[in-house]
Write an enzyme that holds these catalytic residues in place. Sequence first.
Site, PDB file in Angstrom:
ATOM      1  N   HIS A 128      23.024 -27.686 -11.472  1.00  0.00           N
ATOM      2  CA  HIS A 128      23.098 -26.468 -12.038  1.00  0.00           C
ATOM      3  C   HIS A 128      22.499 -25.244 -11.469  1.00  0.00           C
ATOM      4  O   HIS A 128      22.059 -24.172 -11.927  1.00  0.00           O
ATOM      5  CB  HIS A 128      22.640 -26.279 -13.485  1.00  0.00           C
ATOM      6  CG  HIS A 128      23.056 -27.582 -14.285  1.00  0.00           C
ATOM      7  ND1 HIS A 128      24.235 -27.604 -14.859  1.00  0.00           N
ATOM      8  CD2 HIS A 128      22.744 -28.837 -14.427  1.00  0.00           C
ATOM      9  CE1 HIS A 128      24.305 -29.000 -15.487  1.00  0.00           C
ATOM     10  NE2 HIS A 128      23.299 -29.788 -15.222  1.00  0.00           N
TER      11      HIS A 128
ATOM     12  N   SER B 130      24.518  -4.618  10.405  1.00  0.00           N
ATOM     13  CA  SER B 130      25.207  -3.588   9.384  1.00  0.00           C
ATOM     14  C   SER B 130      25.214  -2.304  10.055  1.00  0.00           C
ATOM     15  O   SER B 130      24.352  -1.933  10.671  1.00  0.00           O
ATOM     16  CB  SER B 130      24.452  -3.438   8.060  1.00  0.00           C
ATOM     17  OG  SER B 130      24.559  -2.253   7.701  1.00  0.00           O
TER      18      SER B 130
ATOM     19  N   LYS C  76      19.463  -5.273   8.891  1.00  0.00           N
ATOM     20  CA  LYS C  76      20.410  -6.474   8.444  1.00  0.00           C
ATOM     21  C   LYS C  76      20.809  -7.385   9.432  1.00  0.00           C
ATOM     22  O   LYS C  76      21.019  -6.908  10.440  1.00  0.00           O
ATOM     23  CB  LYS C  76      21.641  -6.105   7.472  1.00  0.00           C
ATOM     24  CG  LYS C  76      21.005  -5.366   6.092  1.00  0.00           C
ATOM     25  CD  LYS C  76      22.056  -5.380   5.121  1.00  0.00           C
ATOM     26  CE  LYS C  76      22.381  -6.847   4.816  1.00  0.00           C
ATOM     27  NZ  LYS C  76      23.366  -6.938   3.606  1.00  0.00           N
TER      28      LYS C  76
ATOM     29  N   GLU D  25      30.445 -16.769   6.156  1.00  0.00           N
ATOM     30  CA  GLU D  25      31.464 -15.951   4.968  1.00  0.00           C
ATOM     31  C   GLU D  25      32.681 -16.152   5.489  1.00  0.00           C
ATOM     32  O   GLU D  25      33.852 -16.171   4.636  1.00  0.00           O
ATOM     33  CB  GLU D  25      30.942 -14.560   4.879  1.00  0.00           C
ATOM     34  CG  GLU D  25      29.367 -14.362   4.263  1.00  0.00           C
ATOM     35  CD  GLU D  25      28.916 -13.023   4.462  1.00  0.00           C
ATOM     36  OE1 GLU D  25      29.483 -11.835   4.003  1.00  0.00           O
ATOM     37  OE2 GLU D  25      27.936 -12.917   5.177  1.00  0.00           O
TER      38      GLU D  25
END
Length: 463
Positions: A156, A277, A283, A290
């Site tokens: 979970h 970024s 970043k 992804e």
Amino acid sequence: MKKLWGGRFTKSTDHLMEQFSASISYDQRLYPYDIEGSIAHCKMLEKCKIIKSTESKKIIAGLQKILKEFERGEFKCDEKLEDIHMNIESRLTQMIGPVAGKLHTARSRNDQVCLDVRLYLREETRDIESAMGNLCQTLLKLARKHIDWIVPGYTHMQRAQPIRFSHHLLAYMEMILRDRERMRDMYKRINIMPLGSAALAGTNFPIDRNYTAKLLKFPEITHNSMDAVSDRDFLIEFCSTSAIIMMHLSRFCEEIILWSTSEFDFMELSDAYSTGSSIMPQKKNPDSAELIRGKTGRVYGNLVSLLSMMKSLPLAYNRDLQEDKEPLFDTVDTVFQSVALMNEMLKTARWKKIPQEKLSARGFLTATDLADYLAQNGTPFREAHEITGKTVAYCLKNNKTLETVTLEELQALSPKIQKDVFAHISMEGSADRKNVYGGTAKNQIEKQIKRLEKKLKTYPKIK
Ligand code: ARG
């Protein structure tokens, strides 16, 4: 332009129709297979005395020249010639004259396209399967290297029990190995030679299908000409296996993305597989992971496209079947790149061993072990569960963990608790007590690593 099939037509094809029906923009990638198949077909026609040896020589020399033209980027594809098969045949006619027309004896584009796709997919499947093998090697190497690293296992998405990081990695390896098995199994159903089925019924010419199969290294030929030209289940199987592979990679990528956050901080992807970024200078984003996760959707989509395309097709060939190529090609490209990228990503990542204090600080990962310890010492499990719950509450209240709580404190909660309890409730002790086949204990993981090493070593090359 006169079409190769234009004999019975008086009007020319509408421009919109020409554009709509052309597949050359994407099926040109089949050129090496189309030429290979045609050369084998031609040799067979000659061997069966359906065409003369002089004719066969001319045709084969022409085809070889066309292959060179393609390789040099000199071949000019023409949309008006619809597809790769007619583009090549038309060029052959330009080169060697009307004798080129003999190549299509005892053959239809229906069995030809099926052959081309099988030859193509056979090669791509071998490449994907071997890329999967490399990925497995990397996982195994990482598992060996990080065998002493204990991390929280989750259910979970909540901290559950300590596990060895190797155990987590090898879980993915099991999935990828099953996918690899699926690829290998499916390969047998791709590796079947359809030529000789012609349009749908077979051919009037005394051909030797087994000879063509031998030339093209197919161990088997199709048994029903109508089935051969009209089914595409081998493509659907490939896309379905691919969808499962992508699902597995996507799950793994999801974890990599999580592990790369400052919250988890388990790992850092190499710069080579990350991007920055344009606005936030600090970043570093795990774009590779992804993208694999994102591309999983299109591979699922390709599977559904093929299933939907097939679902109402009566026997035998229907032009709808031309729509099989784009989803197939896209799947091949996406899966191959994803598997290869995943391997590189993992190989070059930096793994950050998290300090034990931080690991056990929250989550009480070994609470179950404390309950089991009490139960093994004769406390009924319900009661053991209760005592453990109270221990957790005590620790929370007093800012302690199961690793820092003292024996006196524990004994105040249950006099049955002895000094040996710490061997049970330490992170490592907990992991190593999961000494069951398939469990997370160190010697079990070592056993699995040995088994998997042997498995990879003895894996025969796909045939
Ligand atoms: N380009 C066609 C395809 O991909 C080749 C077969 C054409 N056959 C036909 N009967 N029109 O399916």
